[in-house]
Design an enzyme around this catalytic site. Structure first.
Site, PDB file in Angstrom:
ATOM      1  N   TRP A   1      99.221  52.304  29.001  1.00 29.06           N
ATOM      2  CA  TRP A   1      99.455  50.908  29.390  1.00 29.06           C
ATOM      3  C   TRP A   1      98.991  49.990  28.257  1.00 29.06           C
ATOM      4  CZ3 TRP A   1     100.614  47.452  33.570  1.00 29.06           C
ATOM      5  CH2 TRP A   1     101.265  48.061  34.655  1.00 29.06           C
TER       6      TRP A   1
ATOM      7  N   SER B   1      94.594  53.199  32.329  1.00 29.87           N
ATOM      8  CA  SER B   1      93.146  53.240  32.146  1.00 29.87           C
ATOM      9  C   SER B   1      92.424  53.917  33.312  1.00 29.87           C
ATOM     10  CB  SER B   1      92.612  51.820  31.962  1.00 29.87           C
ATOM     11  OG  SER B   1      93.102  51.289  30.762  1.00 29.87           O
TER      12      SER B   1
ATOM     13  N   GLU C   1      93.076  56.517  34.606  1.00 32.70           N
ATOM     14  CA  GLU C   1      93.045  57.967  34.350  1.00 32.70           C
ATOM     15  C   GLU C   1      92.113  58.339  33.192  1.00 32.70           C
ATOM     16  OE1 GLU C   1      96.225  56.410  35.011  1.00 32.70           O
ATOM     17  OE2 GLU C   1      95.802  57.079  37.056  1.00 32.70           O
TER      18      GLU C   1
ATOM     19  N   CYS D   1      93.156  49.224  27.973  1.00 30.67           N
ATOM     20  CA  CYS D   1      93.190  47.757  28.026  1.00 30.67           C
ATOM     21  C   CYS D   1      93.779  47.343  29.369  1.00 30.67           C
ATOM     22  CB  CYS D   1      94.054  47.228  26.888  1.00 30.67           C
ATOM     23  SG  CYS D   1      94.329  45.450  26.988  1.00 30.67           S
ATOM     24  N   VAL D   2      92.964  46.692  30.171  1.00 33.62           N
ATOM     25  CA  VAL D   2      93.443  46.188  31.458  1.00 33.62           C
ATOM     26  C   VAL D   2      93.418  44.663  31.401  1.00 33.62           C
ATOM     27  CG1 VAL D   2      93.107  46.178  33.946  1.00 33.62           C
ATOM     28  CG2 VAL D   2      92.482  48.208  32.633  1.00 33.62           C
TER      29      VAL D   2
ATOM     30  N   HIS E   1      93.648  43.757  40.671  1.00 33.12           N
ATOM     31  CA  HIS E   1      93.728  45.170  40.275  1.00 33.12           C
ATOM     32  C   HIS E   1      92.782  45.472  39.121  1.00 33.12           C
ATOM     33  CE1 HIS E   1      96.247  43.612  37.003  1.00 33.12           C
ATOM     34  NE2 HIS E   1      95.973  44.730  36.385  1.00 33.12           N
TER      35      HIS E   1
ATOM     36  N   PHE F   1      82.638  53.852  26.291  1.00 36.02           N
ATOM     37  CA  PHE F   1      83.470  52.899  27.024  1.00 36.02           C
ATOM     38  C   PHE F   1      84.226  52.021  26.030  1.00 36.02           C
ATOM     39  CE2 PHE F   1      83.901  48.823  29.382  1.00 36.02           C
ATOM     40  CZ  PHE F   1      84.517  49.283  30.540  1.00 36.02           C
TER      41      PHE F   1
ATOM     42  N   ARG G   1      90.548  41.532  19.942  1.00 35.51           N
ATOM     43  CA  ARG G   1      89.576  42.630  19.949  1.00 35.51           C
ATOM     44  C   ARG G   1      90.166  43.969  19.510  1.00 35.51           C
ATOM     45  NH1 ARG G   1      88.575  38.628  23.012  1.00 35.51           N
ATOM     46  NH2 ARG G   1      86.439  38.016  23.534  1.00 35.51           N
TER      47      ARG G   1
HETATM   48  C1  DLZ Z   1      98.810  49.703  37.717  1.00 34.44           C
HETATM   49  C2  DLZ Z   1      98.233  49.158  36.475  1.00 34.44           C
HETATM   50  C3  DLZ Z   1      98.221  47.774  36.212  1.00 34.44           C
HETATM   51  C4  DLZ Z   1      98.783  46.790  37.174  1.00 34.44           C
HETATM   52  N1  DLZ Z   1      97.733  47.284  35.082  1.00 34.44           N
HETATM   53  C5  DLZ Z   1      97.215  48.120  34.158  1.00 34.44           C
HETATM   54  C6  DLZ Z   1      96.680  47.624  32.957  1.00 34.44           C
HETATM   55  O1  DLZ Z   1      96.680  46.423  32.646  1.00 34.44           O
HETATM   56  N2  DLZ Z   1      96.137  48.515  32.082  1.00 34.44           N
HETATM   57  C7  DLZ Z   1      96.099  49.863  32.328  1.00 34.44           C
HETATM   58  O2  DLZ Z   1      95.570  50.614  31.501  1.00 34.44           O
HETATM   59  N3  DLZ Z   1      96.626  50.356  33.474  1.00 34.44           N
HETATM   60  C8  DLZ Z   1      97.184  49.534  34.377  1.00 34.44           C
HETATM   61  N4  DLZ Z   1      97.711  50.034  35.520  1.00 34.44           N
HETATM   62  C9  DLZ Z   1      97.815  51.501  35.681  1.00 34.44           C
HETATM   63  C10 DLZ Z   1      96.556  52.157  36.255  1.00 34.44           C
HETATM   64  O3  DLZ Z   1      95.553  52.257  35.265  1.00 34.44           O
HETATM   65  C11 DLZ Z   1      96.889  53.592  36.727  1.00 34.44           C
HETATM   66  O4  DLZ Z   1      97.543  54.296  35.703  1.00 34.44           O
HETATM   67  C12 DLZ Z   1      97.786  53.609  37.965  1.00 34.44           C
HETATM   68  O5  DLZ Z   1      97.231  52.813  38.992  1.00 34.44           O
HETATM   69  C13 DLZ Z   1      97.969  55.058  38.489  1.00 34.44           C
HETATM   70  O6  DLZ Z   1      96.714  55.624  38.865  1.00 34.44           O
END
Ligand code: DLZ
Length: 171
Positions: free
Chosen positions: A31, A65, A67, A89-90, A97, A122, A136
């Site tokens: 992601w 992330s 996982e 990166c989330v 979420h 981390f 970053r």
């Molecule tokens: C579902 C999701 C969302 C909405 N956003 C991100 C994100 O910004 N960054 C990221 O690494 N992963 C995201 N995921 C996926 C979740 O990490 C995960 O892969 C799914 O919920 C399946 O377990």
């Protein structure tokens, strides 16, 4: 401004132990892959710069992330990594979420580190928007992948040093 002063990407290279003989795992989330791949480049190049053997750097990708901890666990189990660097990166969105993922990953990596004695670093960015992520991942706040790699090297070196101390006590 305050965070610019805490940019650890500008570390003193001379004070970092050699990464020769260390085994590293790197787990990268797909992601936001432009960001996570920039973090990966920073981490990988830093390990190499400090003497790590490319054959002893094991990289895997996971979907997101969330996982990262299970990816880290797999690297510890199958590659006998001395340290694992988790890169993701989330980006904050309309819902919460990001909070669930970030807290779960932070907590799981800490638990994994303590349960296995393998430092699980981390390297998860938790930005409010894409610009903060870019800043970053090679931008004005450095590259957090570089910092994660330096932390990994230092933690493995610390472990080796402490093990050495244990062996020599009593002489
Ligand atoms: C579902 C999701 C969302 C909405 N956003 C991100 C994100 O910004 N960054 C990221 O690494 N992963 C995201 N995921 C996926 C979740 O990490 C995960 O892969 C799914 O919920 C399946 O377990």
């Amino acid at each position: 401004m305050a965070s610019a002063l805490k940019n650890l990407s500008d570390y003193d290279e001379k004070n970092i132990p050699s990464a020769e003989d260390m085994i590293f795992g790197i787990v990268v989330a797909e992601w936001n892959k432009d960001i996570t791949h920039a973090l990966y480049e920073g981490a990988y190049n830093t390990l190499i710069k400090h003497g790590a053997d490319p054959e002893k750097i094991h990289t895997i990708q996971v979907p997101g992330s969330y996982e990262l901890p299970i990816g880290a666990k797999l690297l510890i189990k199958t590659k006998k990594a001395d340290a694992v660097i988790s890169l993701g990166c989330v980006i904050k969105g309309e819902t919460t979420h990001n909070e669930y993922i970030n807290r779960s990953v932070a907590s799981a990596l800490m638990q994994l580190s303590l349960a296995t004695n393998v430092p699980c670093i981390f390297g998860l960015l938790t930005p409010n928007d894409e610009q903060q992520a870019k800043d970053r991942a090679g931008g004005k706040h450095g590259n957090k992948g570089v910092e994660a790699a330096v932390t990994a090297i230092r933690m493995v070196a610390l472990d080796k040093e402490m093990s050495e101390t244990k062996r020599t006590i009593g002489f």
